[in-house]
Design a protein around this motif. Structure first.
Motif, short mmCIF file in Angstrom:
data_model
loop_
_atom_site.label_atom_id
_atom_site.label_comp_id
_atom_site.label_asym_id
_atom_site.label_seq_id
_atom_site.Cartn_x
_atom_site.Cartn_y
_atom_site.Cartn_z
N TYR A 1 0.83 -1.20 0.00
CA TYR A 1 0.00 0.00 0.00
C TYR A 1 0.87 1.26 0.00
CZ TYR A 1 -3.28 3.57 1.64
OH TYR A 1 -4.03 4.71 1.76
N GLU A 2 1.84 1.30 0.89
CA GLU A 2 2.70 2.48 0.99
C GLU A 2 3.55 2.68 -0.26
OE1 GLU A 2 4.91 2.11 4.62
OE2 GLU A 2 3.23 2.83 5.86
N ASN A 3 4.06 1.58 -0.80
CA ASN A 3 4.92 1.68 -1.99
C ASN A 3 4.17 2.19 -3.21
OD1 ASN A 3 6.97 0.69 -0.43
ND2 ASN A 3 6.91 -1.38 -1.25
N SER A 4 2.83 2.08 -3.19
CA SER A 4 2.05 2.52 -4.35
C SER A 4 2.03 4.04 -4.48
CB SER A 4 0.61 2.00 -4.24
OG SER A 4 -0.08 2.61 -3.16
N PHE A 5 2.43 4.77 -3.44
CA PHE A 5 2.40 6.23 -3.49
C PHE A 5 3.59 6.82 -4.24
CE2 PHE A 5 -0.58 5.48 -0.07
CZ PHE A 5 -1.51 6.49 -0.22
N ASP A 6 4.76 6.20 -4.09
CA ASP A 6 5.96 6.77 -4.70
C ASP A 6 7.05 5.70 -4.75
OD1 ASP A 6 8.69 8.39 -4.52
OD2 ASP A 6 7.16 9.79 -5.25
N SER A 7 7.87 5.78 -5.78
CA SER A 7 8.92 4.77 -5.95
C SER A 7 10.02 4.89 -4.89
CB SER A 7 9.54 4.89 -7.35
OG SER A 7 10.08 6.20 -7.55
N LEU A 8 10.07 6.02 -4.18
CA LEU A 8 11.10 6.23 -3.16
C LEU A 8 10.74 5.62 -1.80
CD1 LEU A 8 12.23 9.94 -3.67
CD2 LEU A 8 13.70 7.94 -3.77
N ILE A 9 9.48 5.25 -1.63
CA ILE A 9 8.99 4.86 -0.30
C ILE A 9 9.79 3.71 0.30
CG2 ILE A 9 7.02 4.02 1.02
CD1 ILE A 9 6.74 6.89 -0.01
#
Length: 530
Positions: free
Chosen positions: A420-428
């Motif tokens: 879920y968190e990784n879906s926001f930005d590739s840097l997460i």
């Protein structure tokens, strides 16, 4: 059950009945903002606010040892423990903002159902991700101050006289206090983000519209016009005085702390430069001119004159709303950047304009068809102009469906927290790993060459630089000063974003002499001091 308790419950029931529209709006706001509290550090501007807030808590000097180019209040508001608390603050802020807007809309439309509809539009456009309303952007905090100022202004003699056929030249102490406080609140809005000054212009237009009405009134004479002018001047000085008071206090505050010059350069004057720094070429010289500062000002002035000359054919309410709208639209376009959150500033005026148009449509059946038609033409023209601007700037709102669909998958355990968190930005994912390393090493200060303020905010570290991102360092030509600070502080950790490698030769040489590449990720390389 005692009689006192029964009486209290009855009063509470009547109170809740009266507040049903607001309670519905509150429930909607809380429900739509639930996903906010499960998001990672992913949004750049929010991370910069939190980074500066953390730096201020640790003794850094705003605009001197830690810099961003907005006015100061947003950074002081960000002096919270972490992102979660910032989101809590934002939620509470928007509950109050919606309340103020509802009260103000009710003053304009007189009926709860129209005030509720306008407030519903406001809630949807400032809460859903379309315009980045799910993020604690500066525009949302500005809106709270402006709407509180609007409520206070709506109780003043100026606002009340605007809707009366006969002006009562009231100069009571209470009226003066209301105007001072209305101006003060809007001044706090400017101290949160400078473009709020165009919201103020919308309310100042009421002074002008009153003067125009008296000037063109066949029954008025020179003596009456003179009295009205000095009355408006007197009331205007109280309003402007209240507006300037918090700005003056902020100047004195930074001067006393020895940061006056830096505040002037970065907190106030840089906004003028920022508004003209975006290159724009739309393929047509005439359209390019229309989007230039002189072109935009001409369009603003044309609408202002159009409404003023038709003051006797347009309802007072529409005169104010249309000018409020065009001023906030002008504000959105100050830099001609198509960032969605810029458009949040015009949402209150847009909500009022939409509802006013719906009311006007209902009045088409009445005798004054010419007047209502003129209102609809101008209203439709403003909406068409806004739509054309959005299309010309290639405006792209964020997807709300995708946002809530992804949260639903997370809430129903169809995807993991990491997914879920990784879906926001590739840097997460990388920032999560690096932040853990930073905390294990006990690092409190570090330097990142590149654009990753998210990592500063997540790890609660302070930049070994006045700026949080490399594009600000380059924009202000601050490489030499930044490098001198690095040499002096000798940070234990320096992170270079891989897309910025070879863009800072001095740093590259310094790293090869004194640092070892400890970890290399897809987006960044970590250098530890030898």
């Amino acid at each position: 059950m005692s009689m006192k308790l029964i009486s209290f419950l009855k009063k509470a029931d009547r109170f809740l009945d009266r507040q049903t529209p607001l309670l519905i709006l509150f429930v909607l706001i809380i429900f739509l903002r639930l996903p906010n509290f499960f998001e990672p550090y992913w949004y750049g501007d929010e991370a910069i606010y939190l980074t500066l807030g953390n730096a201020l808590k640790n003794g850094e000097k705003l605009y001197t040892t830690i810099i961003d180019h907005k006015t100061p209040l947003i950074y002081y508001l960000a002096m919270v423990p972490n992102q979660f608390y910032f989101r809590i603050l934002n939620l509470i802020w928007m509950l109050f903002t919606t309340t103020f807007f509802f009260v103000f809309a009710k003053k304009l439309f007189k009926k709860d159902r129209w005030a509720f509809l306008a407030s519903l539009i406001l809630v949807l456009l400032t809460t859903l991700p379309w315009l980045e309303g799910n993020i604690p952007n500066g525009e949302l905090f500005v809106m709270g101050f402006v709407m509180l100022g609007a409520v206070l202004f709506s109780q003043s003699s100026i606002f009340l006289n605007f809707f009366k056929k006969e002006i009562i030249l009231s100069k009571t102490l209470k009226d003066s206090f209301l105007l001072i406080m209305a101006g003060f609140m809007m001044g706090l809005g400017i101290l949160t983000k400078v473009p709020a000054i165009l919201d103020v212009a919308g309310f100042l237009s009421i002074f002008w519209l009153i003067l125009v009405t008296v000037f063109f009134d066949n029954k008025s004479n020179l003596k009456q016009l003179s009295k009205t002018f000095f009355y408006l001047l007197n009331r205007g000085l109280f309003f402007i005085g209240g507006l300037l008071l918090p700005i003056l206090i902020s100047i004195i505050y930074f001067v006393v702390k020895g940061q006056g010059r830096d505040y002037l350069d970065y907190g106030l004057l840089y906004n003028l430069r920022y508004s003209q720094s975006w290159p724009l070429d739309l393929g047509n010289s005439l359209i390019n001119f229309a989007f230039s500062m002189p072109g935009k000002t001409i369009v603003l002035f044309a609408v202002f004159i159009l409404v003023s000359l038709n003051h006797d054919k347009l309802k007072k309410r529409f005169q104010f709303i249309s000018l409020y709208f065009i001023f906030t639209l002008y504000s959105v376009l100050l830099s001609s950047r198509p960032y969605p959150h810029y458009f949040i500033q015009m949402v209150p005026a847009l909500a009022l304009l939409i509802v006013d148009s719906l009311i006007t449509l209902k009045e088409l059946k009445k005798k004054k068809i010419l007047h209502t038609t003129k209102t609809l033409i101008i209203s439709g023209g403003l909406v068409c102009l806004t739509t054309y601007i959005m299309l010309s700037l290639n405006f792209r709102p964020y997807s709300s469906v995708k946002y809530y669909k992804q949260f639903y998958k997370y809430a129903t355990l169809k995807i993991s927290k990491e997914e879920y968190e990784n879906s926001f930005d590739s840097l997460i994912e990388e920032n999560r790993q690096v932040s853990k390393l930073i905390k294990e090493m006990g690092i409190q200060r570090m330097f990142i060459w590149g654009t990753n303020p998210l990592l500063y905010a997540q790890s609660k570290t302070i930049p070994t630089s006045r700026f949080t991102v490399s594009f600000h360092i380059k924009d202000f030509d601050d490489q030499n000063r930044t490098f001198a600070q690095i040499e002096n502080e000798k940070p234990k950790l320096i992170i270079v974003m891989n897309d910025e490698k070879q863009n800072f030769p001095k740093l590259e040489e310094y790293l090869s002499n004194y640092y070892l590449a400890n970890n290399e990720f897809r987006h960044m390389t970590l250098y530890l001091r030898q």
